[in-house]
Design an enzyme around this catalytic site. Sequence first.
Site, PDB file in Angstrom:
ATOM      1  N   GLU A  93      38.130  31.123  45.484  1.00  0.00           N
ATOM      2  CA  GLU A  93      38.286  30.145  44.414  1.00  0.00           C
ATOM      3  C   GLU A  93      39.761  29.873  44.158  1.00  0.00           C
ATOM      4  O   GLU A  93      40.602  30.753  44.277  1.00  0.00           O
ATOM      5  CB  GLU A  93      37.637  30.679  43.135  1.00  0.00           C
ATOM      6  CG  GLU A  93      36.151  30.892  43.295  1.00  0.00           C
ATOM      7  CD  GLU A  93      35.486  31.367  42.017  1.00  0.00           C
ATOM      8  OE1 GLU A  93      36.120  31.271  40.939  1.00  0.00           O
ATOM      9  OE2 GLU A  93      34.351  31.825  42.103  1.00  0.00           O
ATOM     10  N   CYS A 127      46.712  28.388  40.850  1.00  0.00           N
ATOM     11  CA  CYS A 127      46.518  29.824  41.068  1.00  0.00           C
ATOM     12  C   CYS A 127      45.816  29.998  42.411  1.00  0.00           C
ATOM     13  O   CYS A 127      44.687  29.546  42.600  1.00  0.00           O
ATOM     14  CB  CYS A 127      45.681  30.395  39.921  1.00  0.00           C
ATOM     15  SG  CYS A 127      45.445  32.163  40.062  1.00  0.00           S
ATOM     16  N   CYS A 155      39.191  42.100  47.273  1.00  0.00           N
ATOM     17  CA  CYS A 155      40.417  42.878  47.103  1.00  0.00           C
ATOM     18  C   CYS A 155      40.078  44.362  47.179  1.00  0.00           C
ATOM     19  O   CYS A 155      39.041  44.794  46.687  1.00  0.00           O
ATOM     20  CB  CYS A 155      41.053  42.570  45.754  1.00  0.00           C
ATOM     21  SG  CYS A 155      42.639  43.425  45.523  1.00  0.00           S
ATOM     22  N   CYS A 209      41.108  47.313  40.647  1.00  0.00           N
ATOM     23  CA  CYS A 209      41.570  47.461  39.258  1.00  0.00           C
ATOM     24  C   CYS A 209      40.337  47.412  38.345  1.00  0.00           C
ATOM     25  O   CYS A 209      39.421  46.608  38.564  1.00  0.00           O
ATOM     26  CB  CYS A 209      42.553  46.357  38.904  1.00  0.00           C
ATOM     27  SG  CYS A 209      44.022  46.379  39.967  1.00  0.00           S
ATOM     28  N   CYS A 221      38.961  44.048  36.706  1.00  0.00           N
ATOM     29  CA  CYS A 221      39.027  42.827  37.519  1.00  0.00           C
ATOM     30  C   CYS A 221      37.715  42.575  38.251  1.00  0.00           C
ATOM     31  O   CYS A 221      37.224  43.439  38.973  1.00  0.00           O
ATOM     32  CB  CYS A 221      40.160  42.961  38.524  1.00  0.00           C
ATOM     33  SG  CYS A 221      40.205  41.616  39.711  1.00  0.00           S
ATOM     34  N   CYS A 245      41.276  33.622  33.819  1.00  0.00           N
ATOM     35  CA  CYS A 245      41.777  34.776  34.549  1.00  0.00           C
ATOM     36  C   CYS A 245      40.728  35.868  34.674  1.00  0.00           C
ATOM     37  O   CYS A 245      40.060  36.195  33.707  1.00  0.00           O
ATOM     38  CB  CYS A 245      42.944  35.370  33.799  1.00  0.00           C
ATOM     39  SG  CYS A 245      44.446  34.705  34.358  1.00  0.00           S
TER      40      CYS A 245
HETATM   41  S1  SF4 Z   1      43.707  42.630  39.607  1.00  0.00           S
HETATM   42 FE1  SF4 Z   1      41.962  42.345  40.993  1.00  0.00          FE
HETATM   43  S2  SF4 Z   1      42.705  40.978  42.620  1.00  0.00           S
HETATM   44 FE2  SF4 Z   1      44.512  41.826  41.531  1.00  0.00          FE
HETATM   45  S3  SF4 Z   1      45.061  43.675  42.697  1.00  0.00           S
HETATM   46 FE3  SF4 Z   1      43.684  44.369  41.059  1.00  0.00          FE
HETATM   47  S4  SF4 Z   1      41.619  44.320  41.993  1.00  0.00           S
HETATM   48 FE4  SF4 Z   1      42.985  43.121  43.316  1.00  0.00          FE
END
Ligand code: SF4
Length: 367
Positions: A95, A108, A115, A119, A122, A344
Amino acid sequence: MSSTQKVNLLGLTRSKMEQFFADIGEKPFRAKQVMQWVHQFGVSDFDQMTNISKALRAKLADIAEVRVPEVTYQDISTDGTRKWVMKMDGGSSIETVLIPDGNRGTLCISSQIGCALDCSFCSTGKQGFNRNLSAAEIVGQIWVAVKSFEDIDPDKDRPVTNVVMMGMGEPLLNFDNVIDSMNLMMDDFAYSISKRRLTLSTAGVVPAIKKLTGLTDASIAISLHAPNDELRNELVPVNKKYPISELLEATKGYLDSLSDKRKATIEYTLIEGVNDSQELAHQLVNLLDGFPCKVNLIPFNPFPQSDYKKPSGNAVHRFQDILIAGGFVTTIRSTRGDDIDAACGQLVGNVADRTRRSAKYIPLKEE
Ligand code: SF4
């Protein structure tokens, strides 16, 4: 020659494009001509490149292509935010979001499918990692965004003025393709994005930050989210490998290498009861004392797989007040594109679900 064997010119930096033309016995100025057609006029068909001879156009069509990502879904929020879902080779989707604000348009961009850094706050991290995007797939996102504004005059209209590498993925874990695509975005024969308006955002891959020097002049943002290692280990697990002190030191080194004096942006997602207390705000002031930065506070956007909650408006403003009193320029990121799930941390690629829920589906041009 099948399409997959052709060179995709969309992702070639100027020097790689010049090399490509040298390799086929053509003059280097062809590189600039083709770059302008592709990036500034949004042309992907060699036949439309009218200042290039027919013979060369035919030759190009034989060995090269301008393959842009396939847009499978696009939407415009009531606040003007635009979002695209793009299908990449192999079938996975990413996206991309464009946030207009007066004369500014901030895009963005995603750098990976999924990923690996996981995190805790996220939604992309919850998907796991699929693969890196190629330079063409990264640049393709800005190509699609600019192209969505019909009949623009590239000398006057700039729908995309700012780019943040803050979509899906950790850009520094896709190092070479991210460097190439950022340098291409800044090129005057492509999108002319200013080095101050192109921001690479990292969760803190320290060895890669150290490698940046001399390869790019883009701005940098650090996804910090906590003022001490204990809490950051929980929120941003890569911190266990590269703790805060090393991260700030490497970032300072990169800032010192830039061609002008610039500050880093510290991104801090505020989560209710987790990292939004006044005590932690004071800790952050102490941590960042003397570090050249501004702070961007991002109220957490809840998503289904997460138990975290959005902080209260009071908590956000108290946190901001403490940082401002500590001498830091501190902004609160306003939530944009809520109605199209473009805010976000909401980029998860659940296209089927979105298509059903969207009230403002815009048919793609081909349909
Ligand atoms: S915030 Fe999400 S996209 Fe960014 S590094 Fe951490 S897990 Fe990966």
